[in-house]
Scaffold this active site. Structure first.
Site, PDB file in Angstrom:
ATOM      1  N   LYS A  97       0.846  -0.950   0.546  1.00  0.00           N
ATOM      2  CA  LYS A  97      -0.243  -0.353  -0.307  1.00  0.00           C
ATOM      3  C   LYS A  97       0.989   0.955  -0.066  1.00  0.00           C
ATOM      4  O   LYS A  97       2.103   1.227   0.892  1.00  0.00           O
ATOM      5  CB  LYS A  97      -0.751   0.479   1.281  1.00  0.00           C
ATOM      6  CG  LYS A  97      -1.749   1.479   1.495  1.00  0.00           C
ATOM      7  CD  LYS A  97      -2.717   0.746   3.238  1.00  0.00           C
ATOM      8  CE  LYS A  97      -3.743   1.969   2.949  1.00  0.00           C
ATOM      9  NZ  LYS A  97      -4.023   1.589   4.056  1.00  0.00           N
ATOM     10  N   SER A 173      -9.425   2.011   3.144  1.00  0.00           N
ATOM     11  CA  SER A 173      -8.534   2.163   2.757  1.00  0.00           C
ATOM     12  C   SER A 173      -7.265   1.436   1.482  1.00  0.00           C
ATOM     13  O   SER A 173      -7.487   2.062   0.973  1.00  0.00           O
ATOM     14  CB  SER A 173      -7.250   3.334   3.607  1.00  0.00           C
ATOM     15  OG  SER A 173      -6.875   2.956   3.836  1.00  0.00           O
ATOM     16  N   SER A 197      -9.630  -0.356   7.777  1.00  0.00           N
ATOM     17  CA  SER A 197      -9.171   0.289   6.548  1.00  0.00           C
ATOM     18  C   SER A 197      -8.537  -1.276   5.305  1.00  0.00           C
ATOM     19  O   SER A 197      -8.151  -1.356   4.564  1.00  0.00           O
ATOM     20  CB  SER A 197      -7.520   0.416   6.293  1.00  0.00           C
ATOM     21  OG  SER A 197      -8.274   1.804   6.201  1.00  0.00           O
TER      22      SER A 197
END
Lengths: 533, 106
Positions: A97, A173, A197
Site C-alpha cells: 500500500k 482505504s 481499512s
C-alpha cells in the site's frame, strides 16, 4: 480461464519455488502478465480524464517496480541454486500500500503533496517481507492518506475498482491491496487498518484481511494517520497465507517504541487444530448499525441486510458443527459509539500528523510566486492536499482546541475506555462469557457503486462501524470471505479476539475455510478474471 | 442543520491550519464539519463517571511487553545528503525558503 501461477496462494507458490518446481522469475512473469491483462492505466495525477476501458480495469497500482521485482526474483532463484534457503516468502510476489515508505520508490500516500516523494528509507514491515524472500511488485493505490473507505479520494486516477464488479468500489482505504490480491496481482499485500481499512476492503473484494493487535507489527515507515489506531497487517487469499505473512512482519523493532517485545509465535503451527471447545460469541450489537441521518438530525438504528446476517449466522452454525460453543446475546453496548468517538480521536491525531507537510522539507511545493514563508505553507498545502485531508485537519483542530477539548476529545477518550471495557468483559477468563472470539459481519453492506457514497463524509465513515471498535480497543481482528450476495458480491465475516490472540482467530478462520472449501460460492471468480479468457 | 461552526470560526481555523480554500471547497468543508459534529453529538448523551479513565490507546503496555527507551546514543542516518536532497530547494546543505515574516506575539 485456467489458474495461473499468479492465482496460487502464497504458501503453495513458495513451496513450489523452494522445491525447484517453479522459479521465482516464472512466478513473477505470470503475475506481470496478469497485471498487464487486468490492471489498466496506473494511478497518476495526470490521468484525470477517464476512458471507457478504464471502467473495466482494476487500477490497483500507482507504481509498478517490475525491474526491481525481477532483480529480487533472480536473487531468490540464485540463492536456491546454491542451496541457500531464501526465506518463508521465497519468490512470492507482493504489493505494498502506498502509505509505506520503500527506499528508492515513490511513496505518495495517494496525495499530490507527496507525489514526488522518493523515500530515503524502507518501512520495517516491507523490509521484513523482502528479507523473507518476497518479491515486491510495486506500490498500490489507496484513499488519500488512507482517509476513506472506497479509494475514490486518491489523487491518483483512475482509482481502483472492485475486481468482482468494476462498477463498484474495492473498499478502503487498502482498496488497491485487496483488489490486487483478488485479481491475481500479487498473492499478498501489505495494508494498514485504522478503523477497518484492511478488513473492509478485504470483505468487499472476497479476500482475507488481518488487523493485528496494536503493537504486534512495527509502524516504522508507515506514513501516519491516527498514531494510536494505525495497524499494519496482511491482505491475502486465505488464512494460512495471512498467518505466514504475519509471522514475517510481526515483532519488536528498535525504531518503533510501540512495537511490543512479546515473542512472535509461529501462527501457522496450530492453524489446523480446529475449534473444538472454543467459545465464540455473537453480539446483537454487531447485527445493526446506529447511523446518524444528517437529513433528519436523528440517530437511526437499522438492521443489517438479511443476506449479510444469514451468511454470518451460517458461519456460526458451521463453527458450532465443528465443535465450537456459540454464545449468543453477548453485550457490546458501546459499539454504537465507535464511529462518533473515532470522528474525534482520529481527527485530532490526523491533524497533528498532517502539520508536517509544509512544502519545505520534502514533497510538493507550490510553483506560484509567494512573498513569504507563511504564503508558501498556505499555498503548498492548499494545492497539495485534497479535500479529505483538509477536512481532517480542520475537524481535528476544532475538537482538539483547548476550549472544546474536554467536551469532545477527552470525552471520546473516556468512551474509548468503555469500548475497551466491552472487550475486556467478554474475553475475561473469569467473567460471564469467557469468549475466545466474537463472530460478526465485517461490513454493513457489500461493495457499493462508485459515486454512491463519495462526498458524504459521515455516511462513508459508517462503512467502518463494525470494524472500528477493535481499533479503539487495540485488539486483533480478521475478515474472511463467507459467501456472496444476490448480486454475486463477496460478503465478509469478522473474528475479533483479545490482545495477541491472532493464533486463535487464524485457527477459527482456517477451520471455517476447511469446512466450506467445497461450497459452490467458493468456485466463483472475480468478473475481471472471467473477462480475460 | 445546526451551524456550530460558523463562517467566522471556520475562517479562523483555516488560517490556523495554514490552508487556503476557494469558495466551493470552503462551503463543502464547512457543511461536512457541521454534519460530523452533529454525528459526534450522540457522545454527549453518554454519561460517564468522572473516574472513567482516559484511554490514549487500547492495549495496556505492561512492563513485560514494552520496549525500553533506547539509550541516548547518537545513531546518525548514514546519508543525510539524501534527506536534504528531498527538499524542493537547497543550497550548500541548507533548505531555502522565502522571507520569514516578523510577527509580534500579543
Amino acid at each position: 480461464m485456467s489458474r495461473e501461477l499468479c492465482d496460487l496462494p502464497a504458501h503453495e507458490l513458495a513451496s513450489l519455488i523452494r522445491k525447484g518446481e517453479v522459479t521465482a522469475v516464472e512466478a513473477l512473469d505470470s503475475t506481470l502478465e496478469r497485471i498487464e491483462a487486468v490492471d489498466g492505466r496506473p494511478g497518476s495525477l495526470e490521468n484525470g480524464q477517464s476512458f471507457p476501458e478504464d471502467t473495466e480495469r482494476v487500477h490497483a497500482f500507482i507504481t509498478l517496480t517490475a525491474e526491481r521485482a525481477r532483480f529480487q526474483a533472480e536473487e531468490v532463484d540464485d540463492k536456491l541454486k546454491t542451496g541457500e534457503i531464501p526465506g518463508p516468502l521465497a519468490g512470492v510476489p507482493f504489493t505494498v500500500k502506498d502509505i509505506y515508505t520503500v527506499k528508492g520508490t515513490l511513496s505518495t500516500a495517494g496525495s499530490k503533496i507527496l507525489s514526488n516523494f522518493v523515500a530515503p528509507y524502507t518501512a520495517t514491515s516491507a523490509a521484513r517481507m523482502e528479507a523473507a524472500g518476497g518479491v515486491m511488485l510495486g506500490k498500490v493505490n489507496l484513499d488519500e492518506f488512507t482517509y476513506g473507505s472506497s479509494n475514490e479520494s486518491s489523487a491518483f486516477k483512475p482509482v481502483p475498482r472492485n475486481p468482482w464488479d468494476p462498477s463498484r468500489v474495492p473498499g478502503g482505504s487498502s482498496g488497491g491491496s485487496a483488489a490486487a490480491v483478488a485479481a491475481g496481482e500479487g498473492a499478498l499485500s501489505l495494508g494498514t487498518d485504522t478503523a477497518g481499512s484492511i478488513r473492509q476492503p478485504a470483505a468487499f473484494c472476497g479476500v482475507v484481511g488481518v488487523k493485528p493487535t496494536y503493537g504486534r507489527v512495527s509502524r516504522y515507515g508507515l506514513i501516519a494517520f491516527g498514531s494510536s489506531l494505525d495497524c499494519p497487517g496482511p491482505v491475502a487469499r486465505n488464512v494460512t497465507d495471512a498467518a505466514m505473512m504475519l509471522n514475517v512482519i510481526a515483532g519488536p523493532d528498535k525504531r518503533d517504541i510501540t512495537a511490543v517485545t512479546l515473542p512472535v509465535p509461529d501462527y501457522t503451527a496450530g492453524i489446523n487444530e480446529g475449534v473444538r471447545g472454543l467459545r465464540i460469541g455473537l453480539s446483537p450489537d454487531f447485527f445493526k448499525i446506529s447511523y446518524f441521518n444528517s437529513d433528519t438530525g436523528e440517530v437511526e438504528e437499522q438492521p443489517l441486510p438479511d443476506e449479510i446476517k444469514a451468511v454470518t449466522q451460517r458461519a456460526a452454525d458451521t463453527l458450532s458443527d465443528l465443535g465450537a460453543r456459540i454464545v449468543e446475546h453477548v453485550p457490546m453496548p458501546h459499539t454504537r459509539y465507535g464511529i462518533p468517538a473515532y470522528f474525534v480521536i482520529s481527527r485530532v491525531e490526523a491533524a497533528s500528523n498532517l502539520h508536517r507537510y509544509d512544502g519545505v522539507k520534502y514533497g510538493y511545493r507550490t510553483s506560484d510566486a509567494v512573498t513569504n514563508l507563511k504564503d508558501l505553507y498556505r499555498r503548498s498545502r492548499a494545492q497539495g492536499f485534497g479535500l479529505q485531508p483538509k477536512l481532517r485537519i480542520l475537524m481535528g483542530m476544532y475538537v482538539g482546541a483547548a476550549q472544546y477539548s474536554e467536551q469532545y476529545y477527552e470525552h471520546a477518550l473516556r468512551l474509548r475506555s468503555k469500548i475497551r471495557g466491552d472487550y475486556d468483559a467478554v474475553f475475561d477468563t473469569d467473567g460471564e462469557y469467557k469468549l475466545d472470539a466474537i463472530l460478526t459481519p465485517t461490513t454493513p453492506s457489500t461493495a457499493f457503486p462508485i459515486g454512491d457514497v463519495f462526498g458524504d463524509s459521515v455516511l462513508m465513515q459508517y462503512a467502518d462501524q463494525l470494524t472500528v471498535t477493535a481499533n479503539h480497543a487495540g485488539t486483533p481482528g480478521i475478515s474472511l470471505p463467507a459467501g456472496l450476495d444476490g448480486a454475486g458480491l463477496p460478503i465478509g465475516i469478522q473474528l475479533l479476539g483479545p490482545d495477541f490472540s491472532e493464533a486463535t482467530i487464524f485457527r477459527i478462520g482456517r477451520a471455517f475455510e476447511m469446512a466450506t472449501e467445497n461450497d459452490a460460492w467458493r468456485s466463483e471468480r472475480p468478473k475481471v478474471l472471467e473477462d480475460i479468457i | 442543520m445546526s451551524e456550530t461552526i460558523t463562517r467566522e470560526i471556520f475562517d479562523h481555523m483555516v488560517e490556523l491550519a495554514a490552508l487556503e480554500l476557494d469558495e466551493a471547497e470552503a462551503e463543502y468543508l464547512r457543511t461536512e464539519l457541521n454534519k460530523q459534529l452533529q454525528a459526534i453529538e450522540v457522545l454527549k448523551a453518554v454519561k460517564l463517571d468522572k473516574d472513567t479513565p482516559i484511554a490514549s490507546h487500547g492495549v495496556p503496555y505492561t512492563p513485560e511487553i514494552s520496549a525500553q527507551p533506547r539509550k541516548d546514543i547518537i545513531d546518525p542516518f548514514p546519508n543525510p545528503e539524501e534527506i536534504v536532497a528531498l527538499s524542493p530547494e537547497t543550497e550548500d546543505g541548507y533548505l531555502i525558503v522565502p522571507d520569514i515574516p516578523h510577527e509580534d506575539v500579543e
